[in-house]
Design a protein around this motif. Structure first.
Motif, PDB file in Angstrom:
ATOM      1  N   LEU A  22       0.842  -1.206   0.000  1.00 53.94           N
ATOM      2  CA  LEU A  22       0.000   0.000   0.000  1.00 53.94           C
ATOM      3  C   LEU A  22       0.874   1.252   0.000  1.00 53.94           C
ATOM      4  CD1 LEU A  22      -2.478  -1.197   2.772  1.00 53.94           C
ATOM      5  CD2 LEU A  22      -2.864  -1.262   0.305  1.00 53.94           C
ATOM      6  N   ARG A  23       0.637   2.116  -0.957  1.00 52.73           N
ATOM      7  CA  ARG A  23       1.430   3.351  -1.052  1.00 52.73           C
ATOM      8  C   ARG A  23       0.630   4.583  -0.634  1.00 52.73           C
ATOM      9  NH1 ARG A  23       4.911   0.223  -0.717  1.00 52.73           N
ATOM     10  NH2 ARG A  23       6.015  -0.723  -2.436  1.00 52.73           N
ATOM     11  N   ARG A  24      -0.661   4.592  -1.002  1.00 57.49           N
ATOM     12  CA  ARG A  24      -1.516   5.755  -0.718  1.00 57.49           C
ATOM     13  C   ARG A  24      -2.924   5.242  -0.414  1.00 57.49           C
ATOM     14  NH1 ARG A  24      -1.551   4.761  -5.922  1.00 57.49           N
ATOM     15  NH2 ARG A  24      -3.234   5.403  -7.272  1.00 57.49           N
ATOM     16  N   PRO A  25      -3.754   6.064   0.239  1.00 50.96           N
ATOM     17  CA  PRO A  25      -5.099   5.609   0.587  1.00 50.96           C
ATOM     18  C   PRO A  25      -5.909   5.075  -0.596  1.00 50.96           C
ATOM     19  CG  PRO A  25      -4.595   7.574   1.822  1.00 50.96           C
ATOM     20  CD  PRO A  25      -3.455   7.372   0.843  1.00 50.96           C
ATOM     21  N   GLY A  26      -5.689   5.584  -1.794  1.00 49.98           N
ATOM     22  CA  GLY A  26      -6.401   5.083  -2.966  1.00 49.98           C
ATOM     23  C   GLY A  26      -6.153   3.610  -3.239  1.00 49.98           C
ATOM     24  N   ASP A  27      -5.039   3.078  -2.746  1.00 54.30           N
ATOM     25  CA  ASP A  27      -4.739   1.654  -2.915  1.00 54.30           C
ATOM     26  C   ASP A  27      -5.728   0.757  -2.175  1.00 54.30           C
ATOM     27  OD1 ASP A  27      -2.586   2.375  -4.464  1.00 54.30           O
ATOM     28  OD2 ASP A  27      -1.106   2.129  -2.849  1.00 54.30           O
ATOM     29  N   LEU A  52     -11.658   9.952  -0.585  1.00 58.32           N
ATOM     30  CA  LEU A  52     -12.067   8.753  -1.316  1.00 58.32           C
ATOM     31  C   LEU A  52     -13.573   8.566  -1.236  1.00 58.32           C
ATOM     32  CD1 LEU A  52      -9.195   6.451  -0.095  1.00 58.32           C
ATOM     33  CD2 LEU A  52      -9.435   7.482  -2.352  1.00 58.32           C
ATOM     34  N   LYS A  53     -14.301   9.523  -1.727  1.00 56.56           N
ATOM     35  CA  LYS A  53     -15.761   9.494  -1.646  1.00 56.56           C
ATOM     36  C   LYS A  53     -16.377   8.489  -2.615  1.00 56.56           C
ATOM     37  CE  LYS A  53     -15.980  14.143   0.003  1.00 56.56           C
ATOM     38  NZ  LYS A  53     -15.145  15.201  -0.189  1.00 56.56           N
ATOM     39  N   ASP A  54     -15.610   8.037  -3.597  1.00 53.01           N
ATOM     40  CA  ASP A  54     -16.152   7.149  -4.628  1.00 53.01           C
ATOM     41  C   ASP A  54     -15.951   5.661  -4.336  1.00 53.01           C
ATOM     42  OD1 ASP A  54     -13.396   7.377  -4.914  1.00 53.01           O
ATOM     43  OD2 ASP A  54     -13.462   7.101  -7.079  1.00 53.01           O
ATOM     44  N   LEU A  96       0.807  -4.686  14.249  1.00 54.76           N
ATOM     45  CA  LEU A  96       0.093  -3.858  13.279  1.00 54.76           C
ATOM     46  C   LEU A  96       0.912  -2.615  12.982  1.00 54.76           C
ATOM     47  CD1 LEU A  96      -3.603  -3.929  14.600  1.00 54.76           C
ATOM     48  CD2 LEU A  96      -2.691  -5.093  12.578  1.00 54.76           C
ATOM     49  N   VAL A  97       0.629  -2.016  11.838  1.00 55.88           N
ATOM     50  CA  VAL A  97       1.262  -0.747  11.451  1.00 55.88           C
ATOM     51  C   VAL A  97       0.185   0.175  10.881  1.00 55.88           C
ATOM     52  CG1 VAL A  97       3.524  -1.785  10.982  1.00 55.88           C
ATOM     53  CG2 VAL A  97       1.848  -1.546   9.128  1.00 55.88           C
ATOM     54  N   PHE A  98       0.502   1.459  10.860  1.00 58.56           N
ATOM     55  CA  PHE A  98      -0.330   2.439  10.172  1.00 58.56           C
ATOM     56  C   PHE A  98       0.230   2.567   8.759  1.00 58.56           C
ATOM     57  CE2 PHE A  98      -0.368   4.207  14.640  1.00 58.56           C
ATOM     58  CZ  PHE A  98      -1.672   3.826  14.934  1.00 58.56           C
ATOM     59  N   PRO A  99      -0.466   2.084   7.735  1.00 55.95           N
ATOM     60  CA  PRO A  99       0.091   2.128   6.381  1.00 55.95           C
ATOM     61  C   PRO A  99       0.106   3.524   5.763  1.00 55.95           C
ATOM     62  CG  PRO A  99      -2.115   1.239   6.315  1.00 55.95           C
ATOM     63  CD  PRO A  99      -1.764   1.414   7.767  1.00 55.95           C
TER      64      PRO A  99
END
Length: 136
Positions: A22-27, A52-54, A96-99
């Motif tokens: 995962l690189r960005r929230p869109g992933d 990311l409303k869609d 766990l990590v925060f991506p």
């Protein structure tokens, strides 16, 4: 009197192995979102705040509690949404990590210690309030 105890900051969490993909929230559109039925709107709030409303949310799994979401995330089943204060021990242990750096402060939905403000506080209640505040 309402005394805030713990900030209610939402963040995405996952296993370290999944975070590497995962690189960005869109992933998140390509992975499974882990939801807790106890807090059904957390993902929606976080995704909207991340722009990311869609997202359609079709790829998801529901769990009864946040604890089950965190365990599923540890096992690599997807990305969970977490209250940072509650998941911090799992972050500290490396389970766990925060991506992503993105997080959402849900100020209006935090935890409070509430007591009548117009009455003197009894010593035992003061002790409990002090202990609760230092523990939180």
């Amino acid at each position: 009197m309402a005394l805030p105890l713990v900030p209610n900051i939402l963040a995405a969490v996952c296993s370290p192995a999944l975070a590497r993909t995962l690189r960005r929230p869109g992933d998140l559109k390509q992975t499974t979102l882990l939801h807790t039925m106890a807090r059904p709107d957390d993902w929606q709030h976080w995704l909207q705040s991340a722009g990311l409303k869609d997202m359609d949310g079709l790829r998801h799994r529901n769990y009864e509690s946040s604890t089950l979401v965190y365990q599923a995330a540890i096992e690599g089943q997807g990305v969970g949404i977490a209250q940072k204060a509650l998941v911090q021990p799992l972050i500290d242990s490396g389970d766990l990590v925060f991506p992503f750096a993105h997080e959402l402060d849900m100020k209006e939905y935090t935890y409070y210690f509430v007591r009548p403000a117009n009455r003197p506080i009894r010593p035992e209640l003061q002790s409990f309030q002090d202990w609760l505040r230092s523990s939180a």
